[in-house]
Design a protein around this motif. Structure first.
Motif, short mmCIF file in Angstrom:
data_model
loop_
_atom_site.label_atom_id
_atom_site.label_comp_id
_atom_site.label_asym_id
_atom_site.label_seq_id
_atom_site.Cartn_x
_atom_site.Cartn_y
_atom_site.Cartn_z
N GLY A 265 33.07 29.49 24.48
CA GLY A 265 32.61 28.12 24.70
C GLY A 265 31.58 28.08 25.81
O GLY A 265 31.35 29.06 26.51
N SER A 266 30.97 26.94 25.94
CA SER A 266 29.97 26.76 26.99
C SER A 266 30.17 25.39 27.61
O SER A 266 30.86 24.52 27.09
CB SER A 266 28.55 26.90 26.43
N ASP A 267 29.51 25.20 28.75
CA ASP A 267 29.62 23.92 29.44
C ASP A 267 28.83 22.83 28.74
O ASP A 267 28.98 21.64 29.07
CB ASP A 267 29.13 24.08 30.88
N ALA A 268 27.99 23.18 27.79
CA ALA A 268 27.17 22.19 27.10
C ALA A 268 27.99 21.40 26.09
O ALA A 268 27.57 20.33 25.65
CB ALA A 268 26.01 22.88 26.40
N ARG A 269 29.14 21.87 25.71
CA ARG A 269 29.99 21.16 24.74
C ARG A 269 30.78 20.06 25.44
O ARG A 269 31.11 20.17 26.62
CB ARG A 269 30.95 22.13 24.08
N PRO A 270 31.13 19.04 24.68
CA PRO A 270 31.98 17.99 25.26
C PRO A 270 33.36 18.54 25.62
O PRO A 270 33.83 19.53 25.04
CB PRO A 270 32.10 16.95 24.14
N ALA A 271 34.01 17.93 26.56
CA ALA A 271 35.30 18.41 27.07
C ALA A 271 36.36 18.46 25.97
O ALA A 271 37.18 19.38 25.92
CB ALA A 271 35.76 17.52 28.22
N GLN A 272 36.35 17.47 25.09
CA GLN A 272 37.36 17.43 24.01
C GLN A 272 37.16 18.62 23.06
O GLN A 272 38.13 19.25 22.64
CB GLN A 272 37.26 16.11 23.26
N LEU A 273 35.93 18.92 22.72
CA LEU A 273 35.64 20.05 21.83
C LEU A 273 36.00 21.37 22.52
O LEU A 273 36.58 22.26 21.91
CB LEU A 273 34.17 20.04 21.41
N ARG A 274 35.66 21.47 23.81
CA ARG A 274 35.98 22.67 24.56
C ARG A 274 37.49 22.89 24.62
O ARG A 274 37.99 24.01 24.43
CB ARG A 274 35.43 22.56 25.97
N ALA A 275 38.26 21.82 24.81
CA ALA A 275 39.72 21.92 24.85
C ALA A 275 40.26 22.35 23.48
O ALA A 275 41.20 23.15 23.40
CB ALA A 275 40.33 20.60 25.27
N ALA A 276 39.65 21.84 22.40
CA ALA A 276 40.09 22.23 21.05
C ALA A 276 39.80 23.70 20.79
O ALA A 276 40.62 24.40 20.16
CB ALA A 276 39.39 21.35 20.02
N VAL A 277 38.67 24.20 21.27
CA VAL A 277 38.33 25.61 21.07
C VAL A 277 39.30 26.49 21.85
O VAL A 277 39.78 27.52 21.35
CB VAL A 277 36.86 25.88 21.49
N VAL A 278 39.62 26.11 23.08
CA VAL A 278 40.56 26.88 23.89
C VAL A 278 41.93 26.87 23.22
O VAL A 278 42.60 27.92 23.12
CB VAL A 278 40.63 26.31 25.32
N GLU A 279 42.38 25.73 22.75
CA GLU A 279 43.69 25.64 22.08
C GLU A 279 43.70 26.48 20.79
O GLU A 279 44.66 27.21 20.53
CB GLU A 279 44.00 24.18 21.75
N GLY A 280 42.65 26.39 20.01
CA GLY A 280 42.56 27.17 18.77
C GLY A 280 42.54 28.66 19.02
O GLY A 280 43.18 29.43 18.30
N SER A 281 41.82 29.08 20.06
CA SER A 281 41.77 30.50 20.40
C SER A 281 43.14 31.01 20.82
O SER A 281 43.56 32.10 20.42
CB SER A 281 40.77 30.74 21.53
N GLY A 282 43.82 30.22 21.62
CA GLY A 282 45.16 30.61 22.06
C GLY A 282 46.13 30.72 20.90
O GLY A 282 46.92 31.66 20.81
N ARG A 283 46.06 29.75 20.01
CA ARG A 283 46.96 29.79 18.84
C ARG A 283 46.64 30.97 17.93
O ARG A 283 47.54 31.60 17.39
CB ARG A 283 46.88 28.48 18.07
N ALA A 284 45.36 31.26 17.73
CA ALA A 284 44.97 32.39 16.89
C ALA A 284 45.47 33.70 17.49
O ALA A 284 45.99 34.57 16.78
CB ALA A 284 43.46 32.43 16.72
N PHE A 285 45.35 33.84 18.82
CA PHE A 285 45.84 35.04 19.48
C PHE A 285 47.35 35.18 19.30
O PHE A 285 47.85 36.26 18.97
CB PHE A 285 45.49 35.00 20.97
N MET A 286 48.08 34.10 19.53
CA MET A 286 49.54 34.15 19.42
C MET A 286 49.97 34.41 17.98
O MET A 286 50.94 35.14 17.74
CB MET A 286 50.16 32.87 19.95
N ASN A 287 49.27 33.85 17.00
CA ASN A 287 49.60 34.12 15.59
C ASN A 287 49.38 35.59 15.26
O ASN A 287 50.19 36.20 14.57
CB ASN A 287 48.76 33.24 14.67
N GLY A 288 48.30 36.17 15.75
CA GLY A 288 48.04 37.59 15.51
C GLY A 288 49.07 38.48 16.19
O GLY A 288 49.53 39.46 15.62
N LEU A 289 49.44 38.11 17.41
CA LEU A 289 50.46 38.87 18.14
C LEU A 289 51.80 38.80 17.41
O LEU A 289 52.50 39.80 17.28
CB LEU A 289 50.59 38.32 19.56
#
Length: 79
Positions: free
Chosen positions: A6-30
């Motif tokens: 992510g980058s700082d140019a994205r809105p905070a809500q989108l950035r939070a969704a990307v962080v949440e999605g990345s975390g969930r994808a990592f945990m699903n793979g683990l």
């Protein structure tokens, strides 16, 4: 876990969704990796135990004398 893309140019809500999605994808793979690896480790342990038990039983019941040591292709030198 690392840093979510992510980058700082994205809105905070989108950035939070990307962080949440990345975390969930990592945990699903683990989780998927542990679900596959766990039973494989158990199966390997069982097969090893059975193989060790069979080879020990074969050694105990063998009637042939033990074989002479091999020289591994090199001539044996007298001592």
């Amino acid at each position: 876990m690392g840093v979510a893309p992510g980058s700082d140019a994205r809105p905070a809500q989108l950035r939070a969704a990307v962080v949440e999605g990345s975390g969930r994808a990592f945990m699903n793979g683990l989780h998927a990796a542990s679900v596959v690896t766990g039973p494989l480790c158990v199966a390997g342990g069982v097969l090893a135990a059975v193989g060790i038990r069979k080879s020990a039983r074969r050694r105990l019941t063998a009637t042939d004398p033990p074989a002479a040591p091999r020289s591994r292709g090199r001539p044996l030198r007298p001592a």
